[in-house]
Enzyme design. Structure first.
Site, short mmCIF file in Angstrom:
data_model
loop_
_atom_site.label_atom_id
_atom_site.label_comp_id
_atom_site.label_asym_id
_atom_site.label_seq_id
_atom_site.Cartn_x
_atom_site.Cartn_y
_atom_site.Cartn_z
N GLN A 11 42.77 -41.96 173.85
CA GLN A 11 43.38 -41.15 172.79
C GLN A 11 42.60 -39.87 172.52
OE1 GLN A 11 44.39 -43.16 169.17
NE2 GLN A 11 45.10 -41.30 168.20
N GLU A 71 47.62 -47.18 176.47
CA GLU A 71 48.82 -47.46 175.67
C GLU A 71 49.62 -46.17 175.56
OE1 GLU A 71 48.97 -47.21 171.74
OE2 GLU A 71 47.77 -45.43 172.05
N GLY A 144 37.95 -48.22 173.37
CA GLY A 144 37.95 -49.10 174.54
C GLY A 144 38.31 -48.38 175.82
N THR A 145 39.36 -47.53 175.75
CA THR A 145 39.84 -46.87 176.96
C THR A 145 38.86 -45.80 177.42
OG1 THR A 145 42.07 -47.21 176.13
CG2 THR A 145 41.83 -45.77 178.02
N THR A 179 35.34 -45.31 163.35
CA THR A 179 36.74 -45.71 163.51
C THR A 179 36.84 -47.15 163.98
OG1 THR A 179 36.73 -44.88 165.76
CG2 THR A 179 37.52 -43.40 164.06
N ASN A 206 32.48 -36.36 165.67
CA ASN A 206 33.47 -35.94 164.69
C ASN A 206 32.86 -35.50 163.37
OD1 ASN A 206 35.64 -36.23 166.33
ND2 ASN A 206 36.05 -38.34 165.75
N ASN A 228 40.01 -30.66 167.04
CA ASN A 228 40.27 -30.48 168.46
C ASN A 228 40.39 -29.02 168.85
OD1 ASN A 228 40.21 -33.22 168.70
ND2 ASN A 228 42.43 -33.48 168.77
N GLU A 254 26.22 -24.52 188.54
CA GLU A 254 25.14 -23.70 187.99
C GLU A 254 24.66 -24.25 186.64
OE1 GLU A 254 24.97 -18.98 187.51
OE2 GLU A 254 26.25 -19.69 189.12
#
EC number: 3.6.5.-
Length: 451
Positions: A11, A71, A144-145, A179, A206, A228, A254
């Protein structure tokens, strides 16, 4: 041509990717459907933007990027979002069930099924390149991902493309904001493989970026989109030299050569300046020396760690916009005289500068002001060990009671992997300590040797 392939995992990786590609398209004048009115030479692949976009026969520009998540929700947003026509549908890969914040699921059970498909897509992109120089991997290590599948993919990329450099933009867990409860486990396990399989990893967190947006952009409650977009500016500044022409251009490899003194010590701090809202920018000059000083402020670090607690080993300053080498040299000379910015004694010069004439672009309706010049700093500092020490401490608290471990073991991991990864990070902390240690105590013996 020196192409770079972007890989967005999980995500965090996909959402940061959205912000980055939105910005890249604006910078190059590419429309959301991939058309580029300003590009007169259709099908000619020698333009600078072709490092990030491949051009089809019909004159459509397709990002050299892969988005993958276990997901579907986040990738589905891209499939139906503004930029749905920009990406090749095969580049958006999503699974059915997610990794549930579990490194073992991302790395062993569910990630295993999807990783070959991903590598196949990456292979297709790589075959399209005339001189692939490396991969930019965007992921977070708390979930996890990003941690599990991210680590697995990097391991496989090392096997398939051994010599290509791999640059990671990695979101690390913050000190206060969390999170997931098992963040420390995932990050330690993931960092264990990042140590081996990335060449440079830019650490983001974050909380630091929240504080930065709150303080400088007057946003009371920053959303992930705000964060972001700021990360997008940083990535854009780092890759600007691959995509535009400038006085001192910097290649992917470089960065590696200049920032990494020892293979394991490749985790870097990033900062960007000026982070300033339109109302404030109206009254400020923002000269080269001002923005150069700003990037060394502890408050503008994108990771919660204080560079004054450590020493710099190497530092890249990437300027873009209306900047001439004379100003840069003057600014760097001023920075060197400051006592607060300390370098290790074995790295006397320490600065690498890049200049790019393309001024920073801002997203319309975004938070950042349109400015004439900006600078992005990537620095390798021993202070980053604070981040690892913090995560390791949390890991130890949980692991001493074997809390949550059964979720990992149930997915086919062995407990030994936890202790192995933890030992590796303990060694890393030690490495940082030794690198920053004064080498003065060695000088006694070395005087004897004649050269």
């Amino acid at each position: 041509m020196r192409e770079a392939i972007c890989i967005h995992i999980g995500q965090a990786g996909c959402q940061v990717g959205n912000a980055c590609w939105e910005l890249f398209c604006l910078e190059h004048g590419i429309q959301p459907d991939g058309a580029m009115p300003s590009d007169k030479t259709i099908g000619v692949e020698d333009d600078a933007f072709n490092t990030f976009f491949s051009e089809t026969g019909a004159g459509k520009h397709v990002p050299r990027a892969v988005f993958l998540d276990l997901e579907p929700t986040v990738v589905d947003e891209i499939r139906t979002g503004t930029y749905r026509q920009l990406f090749h549908p095969e580049q958006l890969i999503s699974g059915k069930e997610d990794a549930a914040n579990n490194y073992a699921r991302g790395h062993y059970t569910i990630g295993k099924e999807i990783v070959d498909l991903c590598l196949d897509r990456i292979r297709k992109l790589a075959d399209n390149c005339t001189g692939l120089q490396g991969f930019l991997v965007y992921h977070a290590v708390g979930g996890g991902t990003g941690s599990g599948l991210g680590a697995l993919l990097l391991e496989r990329l090392s096997v398939d493309y051994g010599k290509k450099s791999k640059l990671g933009y990695t979101v690390y867990p913050s000190p206060q904001v969390s999170t997931a409860v098992v963040e420390p486990y995932n990050s330690v396990l993931s960092t264990h493989s990042l140590l081996e399989h990335t060449d440079v990893a830019a650490m983001l967190d974050n909380e630091a970026i929240y504080d930065l947006t709150r303080a400088n952009l007057d946003i009371e409650r920053p959303t992930y989109t705000n964060l972001n977009r700021l990360i997008g500016q940083v990535v854009s500044a780092l890759t600007a030299s691959l995509r535009f022409d400038g006085a001192l251009n910097v290649d992917l490899t470089e960065f590696q050569t200049n920032l990494v003194p020892y293979p394991r010590i490749h985790f870097v701090l990033t900062t960007y300046a000026p982070v300033i809202s339109a109302e404030k920018a109206y009254h400020e000059q923002l000269s080269v020396s001002e923005i150069s000083n700003a990037v060394f402020e502890p408050a503008s670090m994108m990771t919660k760690c204080d560079p004054r607690h450590g020493k710099y080993m190497a530092c890249c300053l990437m300027y873009r916009g209306d900047v001439v080498p004379k100003d840069v040299n003057a600014a760097v000379a001023t920075i060197k005289t400051k006592r607060t910015i300390q370098f290790v004694d074995w790295s006397p010069t320490g600065f690498k500068c890049g200049i790019n004439y393309q001024p920073p672009t801002v997203v319309p309706g975004g938070d950042l002001a349109k400015v004439q010049r900006a600078v992005c700093m990537i620095a390798n500092s021993t202070a980053i060990a604070e981040v690892f020490a913090r995560i390791d401490h949390k890991f130890d608290l949980m692991y001493s009671k074997r809390a949550f471990v059964h979720w990992y073991v149930g997915e086919g991991m062995e407990e030994g992997e936890f202790s192995e990864a933890r030992e590796d990070l303990a060694a890393l902390e030690k490495d940082y300590e030794e690198v920053g240690a004064e080498s003065a105590d060695m000088e006694g013996e070395e005087d004897v040797e004649e050269y």
